[in-house]
Design a protein around this motif. Structure first.
Motif, PDB file in Angstrom:
ATOM      1  N   GLN A 188      18.182 -45.989  50.779  1.00 10.87           N
ATOM      2  CA  GLN A 188      17.446 -44.739  50.949  1.00 10.87           C
ATOM      3  C   GLN A 188      16.136 -44.892  51.714  1.00 10.87           C
ATOM      4  O   GLN A 188      15.558 -43.917  52.185  1.00 10.87           O
ATOM      5  CB  GLN A 188      17.119 -44.147  49.569  1.00 10.87           C
ATOM      6  CG  GLN A 188      18.319 -43.879  48.697  1.00 10.87           C
ATOM      7  CD  GLN A 188      17.904 -43.522  47.277  1.00 10.87           C
ATOM      8  OE1 GLN A 188      17.440 -42.409  47.027  1.00 10.87           O
ATOM      9  NE2 GLN A 188      18.033 -44.467  46.351  1.00 10.87           N
ATOM     10  N   TRP A 189      15.648 -46.140  51.829  1.00  5.29           N
ATOM     11  CA  TRP A 189      14.322 -46.367  52.395  1.00  5.29           C
ATOM     12  C   TRP A 189      14.436 -46.900  53.813  1.00  5.29           C
ATOM     13  O   TRP A 189      15.507 -46.893  54.397  1.00  5.29           O
ATOM     14  CB  TRP A 189      13.545 -47.307  51.474  1.00  5.29           C
ATOM     15  CG  TRP A 189      12.072 -47.435  51.738  1.00  5.29           C
ATOM     16  CD1 TRP A 189      11.363 -48.579  51.935  1.00  5.29           C
ATOM     17  CD2 TRP A 189      11.104 -46.377  51.809  1.00  5.29           C
ATOM     18  NE1 TRP A 189      10.028 -48.314  52.120  1.00  5.29           N
ATOM     19  CE2 TRP A 189       9.844 -46.962  52.059  1.00  5.29           C
ATOM     20  CE3 TRP A 189      11.188 -44.987  51.707  1.00  5.29           C
ATOM     21  CZ2 TRP A 189       8.665 -46.215  52.203  1.00  5.29           C
ATOM     22  CZ3 TRP A 189      10.012 -44.231  51.846  1.00  5.29           C
ATOM     23  CH2 TRP A 189       8.790 -44.845  52.083  1.00  5.29           C
ATOM     24  N   HIS A 190      13.326 -47.391  54.378  1.00  5.18           N
ATOM     25  CA  HIS A 190      13.285 -47.829  55.771  1.00  5.18           C
ATOM     26  C   HIS A 190      14.287 -48.956  56.028  1.00  5.18           C
ATOM     27  O   HIS A 190      14.241 -49.986  55.353  1.00  5.18           O
ATOM     28  CB  HIS A 190      11.880 -48.324  56.132  1.00  5.18           C
ATOM     29  CG  HIS A 190      10.834 -47.271  55.963  1.00  5.18           C
ATOM     30  ND1 HIS A 190       9.537 -47.558  55.622  1.00  5.18           N
ATOM     31  CD2 HIS A 190      10.886 -45.914  56.052  1.00  5.18           C
ATOM     32  CE1 HIS A 190       8.842 -46.456  55.538  1.00  5.18           C
ATOM     33  NE2 HIS A 190       9.635 -45.434  55.790  1.00  5.18           N
ATOM     34  N   ALA A 191      15.144 -48.764  56.992  1.00  4.40           N
ATOM     35  CA  ALA A 191      16.132 -49.786  57.320  1.00  4.40           C
ATOM     36  C   ALA A 191      15.436 -51.071  57.753  1.00  4.40           C
ATOM     37  O   ALA A 191      14.499 -51.050  58.537  1.00  4.40           O
ATOM     38  CB  ALA A 191      17.042 -49.291  58.440  1.00  4.40           C
ATOM     39  N   GLY A 192      15.903 -52.168  57.194  1.00  2.00           N
ATOM     40  CA  GLY A 192      15.360 -53.462  57.581  1.00  2.00           C
ATOM     41  C   GLY A 192      14.098 -53.882  56.853  1.00  2.00           C
ATOM     42  O   GLY A 192      13.575 -54.971  57.116  1.00  2.00           O
ATOM     43  N   ASP A 193      13.586 -53.061  55.965  1.00  2.82           N
ATOM     44  CA  ASP A 193      12.382 -53.443  55.213  1.00  2.82           C
ATOM     45  C   ASP A 193      12.714 -54.669  54.356  1.00  2.82           C
ATOM     46  O   ASP A 193      13.643 -54.628  53.549  1.00  2.82           O
ATOM     47  CB  ASP A 193      11.935 -52.277  54.315  1.00  2.82           C
ATOM     48  CG  ASP A 193      10.532 -52.469  53.755  1.00  2.82           C
ATOM     49  OD1 ASP A 193      10.220 -53.602  53.325  1.00  2.82           O
ATOM     50  OD2 ASP A 193       9.760 -51.501  53.766  1.00  2.82           O
ATOM     51  N   ALA A 203       4.216 -47.188  48.837  1.00  3.96           N
ATOM     52  CA  ALA A 203       4.165 -45.915  49.548  1.00  3.96           C
ATOM     53  C   ALA A 203       4.029 -44.741  48.577  1.00  3.96           C
ATOM     54  O   ALA A 203       3.312 -43.767  48.854  1.00  3.96           O
ATOM     55  CB  ALA A 203       5.419 -45.742  50.415  1.00  3.96           C
ATOM     56  N   ALA A 204       4.698 -44.833  47.439  1.00  3.23           N
ATOM     57  CA  ALA A 204       4.574 -43.774  46.434  1.00  3.23           C
ATOM     58  C   ALA A 204       3.150 -43.698  45.907  1.00  3.23           C
ATOM     59  O   ALA A 204       2.596 -42.602  45.720  1.00  3.23           O
ATOM     60  CB  ALA A 204       5.564 -44.014  45.294  1.00  3.23           C
ATOM     61  N   ASP A 205       2.547 -44.859  45.678  1.00  8.35           N
ATOM     62  CA  ASP A 205       1.151 -44.877  45.219  1.00  8.35           C
ATOM     63  C   ASP A 205       0.222 -44.259  46.254  1.00  8.35           C
ATOM     64  O   ASP A 205      -0.837 -43.706  45.905  1.00  8.35           O
ATOM     65  CB  ASP A 205       0.706 -46.309  44.918  1.00  8.35           C
ATOM     66  CG  ASP A 205       1.310 -46.853  43.630  1.00  8.35           C
ATOM     67  OD1 ASP A 205       1.723 -46.045  42.786  1.00  8.35           O
ATOM     68  OD2 ASP A 205       1.376 -48.096  43.485  1.00  8.35           O
ATOM     69  N   ALA A 206       0.611 -44.357  47.529  1.00  8.35           N
ATOM     70  CA  ALA A 206      -0.205 -43.792  48.605  1.00  8.35           C
ATOM     71  C   ALA A 206       0.092 -42.318  48.848  1.00  8.35           C
ATOM     72  O   ALA A 206      -0.499 -41.698  49.738  1.00  8.35           O
ATOM     73  CB  ALA A 206       0.019 -44.582  49.892  1.00  8.35           C
ATOM     74  N   GLY A 207       1.037 -41.738  48.084  1.00  5.66           N
ATOM     75  CA  GLY A 207       1.306 -40.313  48.171  1.00  5.66           C
ATOM     76  C   GLY A 207       2.487 -39.908  49.016  1.00  5.66           C
ATOM     77  O   GLY A 207       2.685 -38.718  49.278  1.00  5.66           O
ATOM     78  N   ASP A 208       3.316 -40.868  49.457  1.00  2.00           N
ATOM     79  CA  ASP A 208       4.483 -40.536  50.273  1.00  2.00           C
ATOM     80  C   ASP A 208       5.519 -39.807  49.410  1.00  2.00           C
ATOM     81  O   ASP A 208       6.009 -40.366  48.425  1.00  2.00           O
ATOM     82  CB  ASP A 208       5.092 -41.820  50.855  1.00  2.00           C
ATOM     83  CG  ASP A 208       6.235 -41.547  51.821  1.00  2.00           C
ATOM     84  OD1 ASP A 208       7.269 -40.993  51.370  1.00  2.00           O
ATOM     85  OD2 ASP A 208       6.101 -41.888  53.002  1.00  2.00           O
ATOM     86  N   PRO A 209       5.886 -38.565  49.764  1.00  4.97           N
ATOM     87  CA  PRO A 209       6.801 -37.801  48.901  1.00  4.97           C
ATOM     88  C   PRO A 209       8.208 -38.392  48.826  1.00  4.97           C
ATOM     89  O   PRO A 209       8.832 -38.362  47.762  1.00  4.97           O
ATOM     90  CB  PRO A 209       6.808 -36.407  49.544  1.00  4.97           C
ATOM     91  CG  PRO A 209       6.330 -36.601  50.948  1.00  4.97           C
ATOM     92  CD  PRO A 209       5.397 -37.766  50.909  1.00  4.97           C
ATOM     93  N   LYS A 210       8.722 -38.918  49.957  1.00  8.32           N
ATOM     94  CA  LYS A 210      10.060 -39.513  49.911  1.00  8.32           C
ATOM     95  C   LYS A 210      10.062 -40.744  49.016  1.00  8.32           C
ATOM     96  O   LYS A 210      10.981 -40.925  48.198  1.00  8.32           O
ATOM     97  CB  LYS A 210      10.509 -39.896  51.321  1.00  8.32           C
ATOM     98  CG  LYS A 210      11.910 -40.519  51.347  1.00  8.32           C
ATOM     99  CD  LYS A 210      12.351 -40.867  52.764  1.00  8.32           C
ATOM    100  CE  LYS A 210      13.745 -41.507  52.754  1.00  8.32           C
ATOM    101  NZ  LYS A 210      14.186 -41.872  54.123  1.00  8.32           N
TER     102      LYS A 210
END
Length: 297
Positions: A188-193, A203-210
Motif C-alpha cells: 500500500q505504501w511507496h514502492a521500493g521503500d 509519515a503518519a506522525d508527520a500528518g500524512d493522511p494515507k
C-alpha cells in the motif's frame, strides 16, 4: 545441556541452555544459502557453542533447530525454505550423521513460541503472534506446543477478513496477512521503500493522511488476530514478535487502543481485558534459539 539454533536468512543465532532452559552461552554466525551451506553453517554453530561452553559436541543432550519453511517434525525434513535456498532437505538426518547426537527440527515461529513461553514461566496458554513479511502464530499450553490434528493450528494469517480483498499467496482473497504484515504495508505504501513500516509510522506522525490510514489498518489487523487467538484458545498472553514488532511501543499503543475501543463498544470483549493480554517480544531476545533447544520428541 542443550543447544538451540535459530536459522534465518542472514544469520544463525545459537545458544546453549541449562536444564531450566536458561541460556548460558550465545553466539551468531552468518547463515548459508542452499542445502549444503545450511548444513555446514549449523555444524559450525554447534562447534562454536561447544568451544564456548567447553562441552564436547557428543556430550550435549540434543540440538534443536528452528528454521523457516514446512517442517516435518517427526522426520526432520524441511521443505520450501525459500529464503535459505532449500526446496527439500533431510536436515535432521544429515545433522545426526554429522554430529552424532539427537537433532530435533521445528518451524521457526513455533520454536520462538516455545522460547517466549519459557521466558514467561511456561504456565498457562500463550499465543505467539509473528508479524513480519507475513503473519503466523503458534500456541503453547503449559510449556507444550499445540498444533492441532494436522499441524495447521493457528495459521491465523490466512483467515479471510475481506472477501473482495487482494489475492493472497495461499489462493484466498483478503487474508489477514494481506493487510496486517510487512508485505501488506509495502503493497500500500511507496514502492521500493526499504523500510515501509517504519516509513509509514514516521509519515503518519508527520500528518500524512494515507500513512495514517495504513497505520490504522495495520493496528486493526493485528488487533483482529489478537482477538481471534483469545476467543479461540483463551490465550492468557499474546506475545507479538517478528520484524514489524520492532516498531516498539507506538505499535503496541495502536493495537491496545483498538482493543480498548472494541471493549467499550462490546461489553463482552471488555470483560476479557484484551489490551492487558498483549505484549511485545523483547527486542534482541534469542527466544527462537532458546525455544529450539527446548524442542521435545
Amino acid at each position: 545441556m542443550r543447544v538451540g539454533l535459530d536459522i534465518g536468512g542472514t544469520k544463525v543465532d545459537a545458544v546453549a541452555v541449562d536444564d531450566r532452559g536458561r541460556p548460558v552461552e550465545r553466539m551468531r554466525v552468518p547463515s548459508g544459502f542452499g542445502p549444503v551451506a545450511v548444513i555446514e553453517t549449523a555444524a559450525t554453530a554447534v562447534a562454536g557453542i561447544s568451544a564456548l561452553t567447553g562441552v564436547p559436541v557428543n556430550r550435549f543432550d540434543s540440538v534443536g533447530i528452528g528454521i523457516p519453511g514446512m517442517v516435518n517434525r517427526a522426520s526432520g525434513r524441511v521443505d520450501h525454505a525459500v529464503n535459505l535456498g532449500i526446496e527439500h532437505l533431510e536436515l535432521g538426518a544429515e545433522l545426526i550423521d554429522r554430529l552424532g547426537i539427537d537433532v530435533r527440527i521445528e518451524n521457526d515461529v513455533r520454536a520462538a513460541a516455545l522460547g517466549a513461553s519459557n521466558s514467561l514461566g511456561g504456565h498457562g496458554t500463550m499465543a505467539y503472534l509473528n508479524v513480519g513479511s507475513g503473519m503466523a502464530a503458534a500456541i503453547v499450553m503449559d510449556g507444550r506446543l499445540w498444533t492441532g490434528g494436522t499441524g495447521i493450528a493457528s495459521e491465523i494469517g490466512h483467515l479471510p477478513v475481506d472477501p473482495a480483498g487482494v489475492l493472497c499467496g495461499c489462493g484466498q482473497r483478503g487474508c489477514l496477512e494481506t493487510v496486517a504484515s510487512g508485505f501488506g504495508v509495502a503493497r500500500q505504501w511507496h514502492a521500493g521503500d526499504p523500510l515501509p513500516v517504519r516509513s509509514v509510522f514516521d509519515a503518519a506522525d508527520a500528518g500524512d493522511p494515507k500513512a495514517s490510514r495504513i497505520r490504522a489498518g495495520l493496528a486493526e489487523g493485528i488487533a483482529s488476530a489478537v482477538r481471534t487467538l483469545v476467543l479461540t484458545v483463551d490465550a492468557d498472553t499474546v506475545v507479538i514478535g517478528g520484524g514489524v514488532s520492532r516498531i516498539g511501543q507506538p505499535l503496541l499503543a495502536d493495537i491496545q487502543g483498538v482493543l480498548t475501543r472494541w471493549g467499550r463498544e462490546a461489553p463482552f470483549l471488555g470483560r476479557l481485558d484484551l489490551p492487558g493480554r498483549v505484549q511485545l517480544l523483547t527486542e534482541g531476545s534469542p527466544v527462537a534459539a532458546i525455544g529450539a533447544a527446548l524442542i521435545e520428541r
